[in-house]
Write a protein that holds these residues in place. Structure first.
Motif, PDB file in Angstrom:
ATOM      1  N   VAL A  98       8.445 -19.550  53.741  1.00 15.10           N
ATOM      2  CA  VAL A  98       9.198 -18.764  54.711  1.00 15.10           C
ATOM      3  C   VAL A  98       8.845 -17.296  54.500  1.00 15.10           C
ATOM      4  O   VAL A  98       9.083 -16.750  53.422  1.00 15.10           O
ATOM      5  CB  VAL A  98      10.718 -18.972  54.530  1.00 15.10           C
ATOM      6  N   PRO A  99       8.264 -16.616  55.503  1.00 15.85           N
ATOM      7  CA  PRO A  99       7.889 -15.213  55.319  1.00 15.85           C
ATOM      8  C   PRO A  99       9.113 -14.305  55.306  1.00 15.85           C
ATOM      9  O   PRO A  99      10.121 -14.583  55.950  1.00 15.85           O
ATOM     10  CB  PRO A  99       6.991 -14.928  56.527  1.00 15.85           C
ATOM     11  N   ALA A 100       8.998 -13.228  54.554  1.00 15.77           N
ATOM     12  CA  ALA A 100      10.065 -12.222  54.513  1.00 15.77           C
ATOM     13  C   ALA A 100       9.442 -10.903  54.099  1.00 15.77           C
ATOM     14  O   ALA A 100       8.578 -10.877  53.216  1.00 15.77           O
ATOM     15  CB  ALA A 100      11.156 -12.624  53.533  1.00 15.77           C
ATOM     16  N   PRO A 101       9.854  -9.793  54.713  1.00 15.44           N
ATOM     17  CA  PRO A 101       9.294  -8.485  54.340  1.00 15.44           C
ATOM     18  C   PRO A 101       9.841  -8.030  53.000  1.00 15.44           C
ATOM     19  O   PRO A 101      10.929  -8.441  52.586  1.00 15.44           O
ATOM     20  CB  PRO A 101       9.780  -7.577  55.469  1.00 15.44           C
ATOM     21  N   PRO A 102       9.103  -7.175  52.283  1.00 12.67           N
ATOM     22  CA  PRO A 102       9.638  -6.602  51.041  1.00 12.67           C
ATOM     23  C   PRO A 102      10.930  -5.858  51.318  1.00 12.67           C
ATOM     24  O   PRO A 102      11.020  -5.079  52.256  1.00 12.67           O
ATOM     25  CB  PRO A 102       8.529  -5.651  50.588  1.00 12.67           C
ATOM     26  N   ASP A 103      11.954  -6.124  50.513  1.00 10.73           N
ATOM     27  CA  ASP A 103      13.248  -5.487  50.758  1.00 10.73           C
ATOM     28  C   ASP A 103      13.966  -5.130  49.462  1.00 10.73           C
ATOM     29  O   ASP A 103      15.187  -4.990  49.432  1.00 10.73           O
ATOM     30  CB  ASP A 103      14.136  -6.393  51.622  1.00 10.73           C
ATOM     31  N   GLY A 104      13.207  -4.958  48.399  1.00 13.56           N
ATOM     32  CA  GLY A 104      13.837  -4.621  47.129  1.00 13.56           C
ATOM     33  C   GLY A 104      14.321  -5.857  46.397  1.00 13.56           C
ATOM     34  O   GLY A 104      14.275  -6.969  46.917  1.00 13.56           O
ATOM     35  N   ASN A 105      14.770  -5.652  45.177  1.00 10.26           N
ATOM     36  CA  ASN A 105      15.196  -6.773  44.344  1.00 10.26           C
ATOM     37  C   ASN A 105      16.481  -6.421  43.611  1.00 10.26           C
ATOM     38  O   ASN A 105      16.457  -5.919  42.492  1.00 10.26           O
ATOM     39  CB  ASN A 105      14.099  -7.123  43.341  1.00 10.26           C
ATOM     40  N   GLY A 106      17.583  -6.678  44.261  1.00  9.28           N
ATOM     41  CA  GLY A 106      18.878  -6.424  43.632  1.00  9.28           C
ATOM     42  C   GLY A 106      19.227  -7.521  42.650  1.00  9.28           C
ATOM     43  O   GLY A 106      18.491  -8.480  42.460  1.00  9.28           O
ATOM     44  N   ARG A 107      20.399  -7.387  42.038  1.00  7.54           N
ATOM     45  CA  ARG A 107      20.812  -8.357  41.027  1.00  7.54           C
ATOM     46  C   ARG A 107      22.314  -8.358  40.881  1.00  7.54           C
ATOM     47  O   ARG A 107      22.939  -7.309  40.708  1.00  7.54           O
ATOM     48  CB  ARG A 107      20.164  -8.019  39.683  1.00  7.54           C
ATOM     49  N   VAL A 108      22.928  -9.548  40.953  1.00  7.16           N
ATOM     50  CA  VAL A 108      24.328  -9.715  40.588  1.00  7.16           C
ATOM     51  C   VAL A 108      24.337 -10.468  39.268  1.00  7.16           C
ATOM     52  O   VAL A 108      24.066 -11.673  39.210  1.00  7.16           O
ATOM     53  CB  VAL A 108      25.107 -10.497  41.658  1.00  7.16           C
ATOM     54  N   ALA A 109      24.612  -9.749  38.190  1.00  7.34           N
ATOM     55  CA  ALA A 109      24.498 -10.317  36.848  1.00  7.34           C
ATOM     56  C   ALA A 109      25.599 -11.332  36.574  1.00  7.34           C
ATOM     57  O   ALA A 109      26.737 -11.209  37.047  1.00  7.34           O
ATOM     58  CB  ALA A 109      24.547  -9.201  35.810  1.00  7.34           C
ATOM     59  N   THR A 110      25.256 -12.349  35.805  1.00  7.15           N
ATOM     60  CA  THR A 110      26.220 -13.320  35.301  1.00  7.15           C
ATOM     61  C   THR A 110      26.038 -13.428  33.794  1.00  7.15           C
ATOM     62  O   THR A 110      25.062 -12.947  33.236  1.00  7.15           O
ATOM     63  CB  THR A 110      26.036 -14.698  35.960  1.00  7.15           C
ATOM     64  N   ASN A 111      26.951 -14.098  33.152  1.00  7.74           N
ATOM     65  CA  ASN A 111      26.932 -14.193  31.690  1.00  7.74           C
ATOM     66  C   ASN A 111      27.002 -15.651  31.265  1.00  7.74           C
ATOM     67  O   ASN A 111      27.851 -16.054  30.485  1.00  7.74           O
ATOM     68  CB  ASN A 111      28.098 -13.399  31.089  1.00  7.74           C
ATOM     69  N   GLY A 112      26.071 -16.456  31.789  1.00 10.40           N
ATOM     70  CA  GLY A 112      26.071 -17.871  31.484  1.00 10.40           C
ATOM     71  C   GLY A 112      25.038 -18.239  30.433  1.00 10.40           C
ATOM     72  O   GLY A 112      24.545 -17.392  29.691  1.00 10.40           O
ATOM     73  N   VAL A 113      24.737 -19.526  30.389  1.00 12.11           N
ATOM     74  CA  VAL A 113      23.722 -20.037  29.473  1.00 12.11           C
ATOM     75  C   VAL A 113      22.677 -20.792  30.280  1.00 12.11           C
ATOM     76  O   VAL A 113      22.872 -21.100  31.459  1.00 12.11           O
ATOM     77  CB  VAL A 113      24.345 -20.973  28.413  1.00 12.11           C
ATOM     78  N   ILE A 114      21.566 -21.089  29.648  1.00 14.59           N
ATOM     79  CA  ILE A 114      20.509 -21.858  30.311  1.00 14.59           C
ATOM     80  C   ILE A 114      21.012 -23.272  30.576  1.00 14.59           C
ATOM     81  O   ILE A 114      21.579 -23.924  29.693  1.00 14.59           O
ATOM     82  CB  ILE A 114      19.249 -21.889  29.424  1.00 14.59           C
ATOM     83  N   GLU A 115      20.813 -23.729  31.785  1.00 12.74           N
ATOM     84  CA  GLU A 115      21.220 -25.079  32.163  1.00 12.74           C
ATOM     85  C   GLU A 115      20.283 -25.612  33.232  1.00 12.74           C
ATOM     86  O   GLU A 115      19.555 -24.835  33.858  1.00 12.74           O
ATOM     87  CB  GLU A 115      22.660 -25.080  32.683  1.00 12.74           C
TER      88      GLU A 115
END
Length: 261
Positions: free
Chosen positions: A213-230
């Protein structure tokens, strides 16, 4: 904001033949050994340095089994059993977090290179294409690594790029002692460090460039979480990603290991 991963187009693919394949459990993370050729076992698992042990060389091939996900550059390491590069149920290190969120292996390579018990660290350098993806990227790439003495474990981590913090790889599997190739069919994991909102604005820009699916560059935000690898819960379609086009069924990668000398 997340750093935008920049991918080079280097490295050619190598093909392995005559290997035995095992299906590594998709959940939890694979830790069991594949069947090894008898009579040529590596050194035992005692974590003692053996300066007299000769180096063994292995070829590691990472093959993408998906039609909707490209793998980012990541990290390959050989190490003793006391070293944990990543593990299901444990928090992700910052190096694994940056691979899983940003497709950047720099921090992981630097950290592992200075970790006691790690013998070889390699960047995978370039993306591994999805099945049906556009050239020139191949759908598998091969790398040569070394191991020695009790440093007879292998870990791998590469990002599944059309995810917020998804990755695939191997968690400390034992290297084959004989020369018969072994294949591990592996699933996907969630690093537990970022909300899975599946929005293009919070996924690395190469996702939109690599498709499907094409998409233009739009930055890379982040909503942090504090979980573990699963184990990853796959694409849910609750943002910009498509379940049909970006999702996968079962395994996402085949990682084949063969001793060369």
């Amino acid at each position: 904001m997340k750093r935008i991963a920049i991918y080079s187009m280097a490295a050619a693919t190598l093909t392995l033949g005559g290997c035995s394949e095992r299906s590594t459990p998709l959940s939890p993370a694979p830790t069991a050994n594949a069947t090894r050729e008898t009579g040529q076992a590596m050194d035992d698992d005692a974590d003692t340095d053996d300066a007299s042990a000769s180096e063994r060389t292995y070829r590691v091939t990472i093959e993408n089994l998906t039609t909707g996900q490209v793998f980012s550059p990541g990290v390959i390491a050989t190490h003793t059993k006391k070293v944990q590069v990543w593990h299901t149920g444990a928090p992700a290190s910052d190096g694994i977090r940056q691979i899983a969120e940003d497709g950047s292996e720099v921090a992981a390579v630097a950290a592992l290179s200075s970790t006691a018990g790690v013998y070889t660290v390699r960047s995978t350098l370039a993306p591994i294409n999805r099945i049906g993806g556009q050239a020139p990227f191949p759908t598998s790439r091969s790398y040569v690594i070394g191991a020695r003495g009790s440093a007879n474990r292998l870990s791998v981590a590469v990002m599944i790029i059309c995810t917020n913090d998804g990755f695939t790889g191997l968690d400390g599997v034992k290297l084959p002692g004989g020369f018969k190739a072994e294949s591990h069919v592996v699933g996907a994991w969630d690093a537990g460090t970022e909300e899975n909102n599946e929005r293009f604005s919070q996924i690395v820009d190469p996702c939109g460039g690599a498709g499907p699916v094409p998409a233009p560059p739009d930055g890379n935000g982040r909503v942090a979480t504090n979980g573990v690898i699963e184990p990853h819960h796959n694409i849910q379609g609750n943002g910009d990603l498509s379940v049909a086009l970006h999702g996968w069924r079962g395994a996402v990668a085949r990682i084949t290991v063969q001793r060369m000398k």
